[in-house]
Design a protein around this motif. Sequence first.
Motif, PDB file in Angstrom:
ATOM      1  N   THR A   1       0.830  -1.208   0.000  1.00  0.00           N
ATOM      2  CA  THR A   1       0.000   0.000   0.000  1.00  0.00           C
ATOM      3  C   THR A   1       0.861   1.253   0.000  1.00  0.00           C
ATOM      4  O   THR A   1       0.435   2.290  -0.488  1.00  0.00           O
ATOM      5  CB  THR A   1      -0.972   0.033   1.193  1.00  0.00           C
TER       6      THR A   1
ATOM      7  N   MET B   1       4.453  -0.755   3.894  1.00  0.00           N
ATOM      8  CA  MET B   1       3.116  -0.973   4.425  1.00  0.00           C
ATOM      9  C   MET B   1       2.329  -1.871   3.479  1.00  0.00           C
ATOM     10  O   MET B   1       2.395  -1.698   2.255  1.00  0.00           O
ATOM     11  CB  MET B   1       2.410   0.348   4.642  1.00  0.00           C
TER      12      MET B   1
ATOM     13  N   SER C   1      -1.447  -4.302   2.988  1.00  0.00           N
ATOM     14  CA  SER C   1      -2.773  -4.756   3.363  1.00  0.00           C
ATOM     15  C   SER C   1      -2.749  -6.267   3.149  1.00  0.00           C
ATOM     16  O   SER C   1      -2.392  -6.727   2.054  1.00  0.00           O
ATOM     17  CB  SER C   1      -3.809  -4.100   2.449  1.00  0.00           C
TER      18      SER C   1
ATOM     19  N   GLU D   1      -3.282  -4.739   8.664  1.00  0.00           N
ATOM     20  CA  GLU D   1      -2.333  -3.852   8.001  1.00  0.00           C
ATOM     21  C   GLU D   1      -0.982  -4.156   8.643  1.00  0.00           C
ATOM     22  O   GLU D   1      -0.862  -4.159   9.869  1.00  0.00           O
ATOM     23  CB  GLU D   1      -2.715  -2.390   8.220  1.00  0.00           C
TER      24      GLU D   1
ATOM     25  N   ARG E   1       3.358  -3.621   8.717  1.00  0.00           N
ATOM     26  CA  ARG E   1       4.507  -2.775   8.382  1.00  0.00           C
ATOM     27  C   ARG E   1       5.793  -3.553   8.650  1.00  0.00           C
ATOM     28  O   ARG E   1       5.896  -4.269   9.650  1.00  0.00           O
ATOM     29  CB  ARG E   1       4.497  -1.502   9.223  1.00  0.00           C
TER      30      ARG E   1
END
Length: 158
Positions: free
Chosen positions: A126, A134, A136, A150, A152
Motif C-alpha cells: 500500500t 506498508m 494490506s 495492516e 509494516r
Amino acid sequence: MTQSEQHTGMNIHQIKNYLPHRYPFLLVDRVSHCVPGEVIEAVKNVTVNEPFFGGHFPQRPVMPGVLILEAMAQACGLLAFRTRESQPDEEQPDDSKLFYLVGIDKAKFKRPVEPGDALVLHARVTRSMRGIWMFSAEARVDGAVAASAEIRCTMREV
C-alpha cells in the motif's frame, strides 16, 4: 527480471532463499503468484502435525491467531524482497539483510483455521516510505476471510 519472471510463483526451496525462518516457524509453503511492487498470493498448508496444535486446543485444534499474522507477515516479507530485487536502482538485499516486522494494525479474526485447511495469504503493497513498507494483508480459507491486518516492515542489517 523479465515480466514473465515477475509473475511466477515460488517453491519452498526458493522461499528459503529469501526468508530466514525454518521449521517450525517457516509459515509459507508456496507462492502461487507474485507481482513485485504490487501483490503476492502464498499458501500455508495447515496440518494436524503442527507443533502448536497439541496445546491449542487439544479437544479442538485451532491455529493461533498470532501465527496467522506471522504467516501474513512472512508473505509480506517475500513481496518486499521480490520488489527490491526488481528495482535496479535500489540497494539489493543479501544474506546480511532481513525484513523485520515493525507493526500490525487493524488485525481482525473472522473464522478459525483448523488442520487440513489451506491458508491462502494475500498481501498488497500500500505504501513504501523512508524504509518502512506498508501492506494490506488477508488470510483466507476456501475463499472466506479468516484474518486481515495492516502490516509494516523494514529492512535492516543483521
